[in-house]
Every structure is written in C-alpha cells, then in structure tokens.
Scaffold this active site. Sequence first.
Site, mmCIF file in Angstrom:
data_model
loop_
_atom_site.group_PDB
_atom_site.id
_atom_site.type_symbol
_atom_site.label_atom_id
_atom_site.label_comp_id
_atom_site.label_asym_id
_atom_site.label_seq_id
_atom_site.Cartn_x
_atom_site.Cartn_y
_atom_site.Cartn_z
ATOM 1 N N ASN A 1 -2.112 -3.541 5.672
ATOM 2 C CA ASN A 1 -1.162 -2.205 6.015
ATOM 3 C C ASN A 1 -0.099 -2.238 4.837
ATOM 4 O OD1 ASN A 1 0.563 -0.103 6.642
ATOM 5 N ND2 ASN A 1 1.142 -1.252 8.660
ATOM 6 N N TRP A 2 -0.146 -1.500 3.832
ATOM 7 C CA TRP A 2 0.743 -1.387 2.587
ATOM 8 C C TRP A 2 2.056 -0.731 3.022
ATOM 9 C CZ3 TRP A 2 -1.704 -0.704 -2.959
ATOM 10 C CH2 TRP A 2 -2.804 -1.962 -3.186
ATOM 11 N N LYS A 3 1.794 -0.011 3.937
ATOM 12 C CA LYS A 3 3.129 0.902 4.425
ATOM 13 C C LYS A 3 3.460 1.860 3.430
ATOM 14 C CE LYS A 3 4.322 -2.657 7.874
ATOM 15 N NZ LYS A 3 5.324 -3.407 8.754
ATOM 16 N N HIS B 1 0.976 2.725 15.087
ATOM 17 C CA HIS B 1 1.937 1.727 14.547
ATOM 18 C C HIS B 1 3.501 1.888 15.286
ATOM 19 C CE1 HIS B 1 4.069 -1.043 11.986
ATOM 20 N NE2 HIS B 1 2.838 -1.451 11.561
ATOM 21 N N GLU C 1 6.071 1.515 13.985
ATOM 22 C CA GLU C 1 7.118 2.208 13.066
ATOM 23 C C GLU C 1 6.664 3.526 13.187
ATOM 24 O OE1 GLU C 1 5.929 0.041 9.458
ATOM 25 O OE2 GLU C 1 7.025 -1.777 10.333
ATOM 26 N N GLU D 1 0.601 -5.993 17.911
ATOM 27 C CA GLU D 1 1.714 -6.486 16.925
ATOM 28 C C GLU D 1 3.180 -6.409 17.671
ATOM 29 O OE1 GLU D 1 0.593 -5.385 12.717
ATOM 30 O OE2 GLU D 1 1.491 -3.668 13.657
ATOM 31 N N GLY E 1 7.587 -7.986 10.147
ATOM 32 C CA GLY E 1 8.480 -8.196 9.074
ATOM 33 C C GLY E 1 9.641 -9.303 9.170
ATOM 34 N N SER F 1 4.134 -10.516 10.818
ATOM 35 C CA SER F 1 4.383 -11.756 10.044
ATOM 36 C C SER F 1 3.154 -12.951 9.790
ATOM 37 C CB SER F 1 5.379 -12.633 10.661
ATOM 38 O OG SER F 1 6.634 -11.722 10.599
ATOM 39 N N GLY G 1 0.986 -6.832 7.098
ATOM 40 C CA GLY G 1 1.786 -5.901 6.294
ATOM 41 C C GLY G 1 2.099 -6.731 4.962
ATOM 42 N N GLY G 2 3.370 -6.932 4.913
ATOM 43 C CA GLY G 2 3.965 -7.625 3.598
ATOM 44 C C GLY G 2 2.828 -8.612 2.871
#
Length: 251
Positions: free
Chosen positions: A11-13, A98, A100, A168, A174, A213, A234-235
Amino acid sequence: MTKAPPLVAGNWKMNGTRDSLWEVARVRDAVASGGAGRAEVLICPPATLLMAAAALCEGSPLKLGGQDCHAEPSGAFTGDISAPMLKDAGASYVIVGHSERRAGHQESDETVRRKTMAALDAGLCAIVCVGETAPERKAGEALAVAGRQIAGSIPKSAPPQRIAIAYEPVWAIGSGLTPGLKEIAEMHGFIREKLFAVWPGQGGVTRILYGGSVKPENAAELLSAKNVDGALVGGASLSAEAFMKIAGFYR
Ligand code: PGA
C-alpha cells in the site's frame, strides 16, 4: 473451495510519482523470476500511477490495486474514483476501510460494506481492513472491535474467495510497533471464526493478512503465525528491495 495462495500487498498510500514506476518494474521482474514463490504479489500505487503501472505489468503475475473506491459506480462525486474506473485502469484489487480512511474520512462500517459491494460488482477483489486503536486494545476491546468491523463491513452475499481481511492494529501502522505473536494468532483465529459465521462452511478460504510495521526484519516471524495468509505492507513496500525481502518469505 480451495484457498487462494498467500497475498503480499503493498500500500503506497499518498506516495509516488512517475519516477517510482521503476520500483514497480523491479518488483515485476523479481516476481516473474520466482522471488515470491507461490504467493500472489500486489502493489496499490496512488491512482495517478495505476495506468502507467498496468502498462508495465502487462503479462506479468504482479497484480495492481486501488487504495479506496467510491460506493457508487459513477456520478457527481468530485475527486472520487469508482471501482469500475480502477478496474478499467488495470486494477484487480482494491483496499477498503483502511484505518486512515475510517479515521480521516469518517468512513463507517456501512460505508465500507457498500464500497466492498461496489468493488465486487466491478469484478475486483476487496481487501477489507479492520483493527483496534491503542486505547481500545488497552481496554481489552480489540477482539470486539474487529468482530464488529467484520460483521458490519462484509456483505453476506460476497464470495469469500474474493475478499481478503487485513488485520491492522491502528497503533502498529507506521509506528515500528507490532503485536506479539500470541496476540496476532489470537486475533487471526478470532477473525477466522467470524468468517465462518459469515460464510458457514466456507470461511476458511478467505485470506487474513497482517498489516502494521511489517519490515524485512520481522516478516518471517509475523508471516509464520497461525492463520496469517499474507501481509499488507505500507512503508516497506515503497522500496522494491525491501518489499521483495518480505514477499520472499514464500519462496
Ligand atoms: P506500515 O503501513 O507498513 O507503514 O505500518 C501498513 C498499512 O497502513 O497498510
């Protein structure tokens, strides 16, 4: 009904411009040469990169997805993107619900359920995210929260093999923090039970991903937990090298 292969999703966000397409090409080549073994690998770039990424991935086993979709297929919804548009741009998956989006865009379980339906109607698979906040875990409500989100967000009519659940914990996203293996196994086992409640006899085919993470350093441990059928990353998915180290668990 047989279970789908494990799924490692990136997930590149809100990250990435055309320069970042190099990372997509690197993942594509690594997947083509067996770098993820039997696992399915998916990148969800920002919508602006979807068509260009799809052109790069034509004929490749690397899948592409959106990060959100509107519940309606078209209409007067300025700035939104529909599930048929994602499909048209080359997506085969979409992430819905998600945290977010739930927190930053006030998305309720009902909204997430409608988005999931829209995704399925458009021929996409849906990755439905659930997970508790830190205060909810402290209060001993983690399972209840995830249970409620699953009951509210999954349409009963959905085919179980076209849904993946991503657990999640909001506090793990993150932050570099992850739950212990015991907590993950407990939650994933609980989610499995809930899936059997939605689809009696068939809840075993839905993949349950862990997200929050996930890094090359902890992937082997997290992915080996019981009822963990892959990861939502993610990251670490922004770097092809790091992402393939994670997917490489399934080699
Ligand atoms: P993270 O994000 O891997 O950067 O923690 C996971 C996610 O939000 O999907």
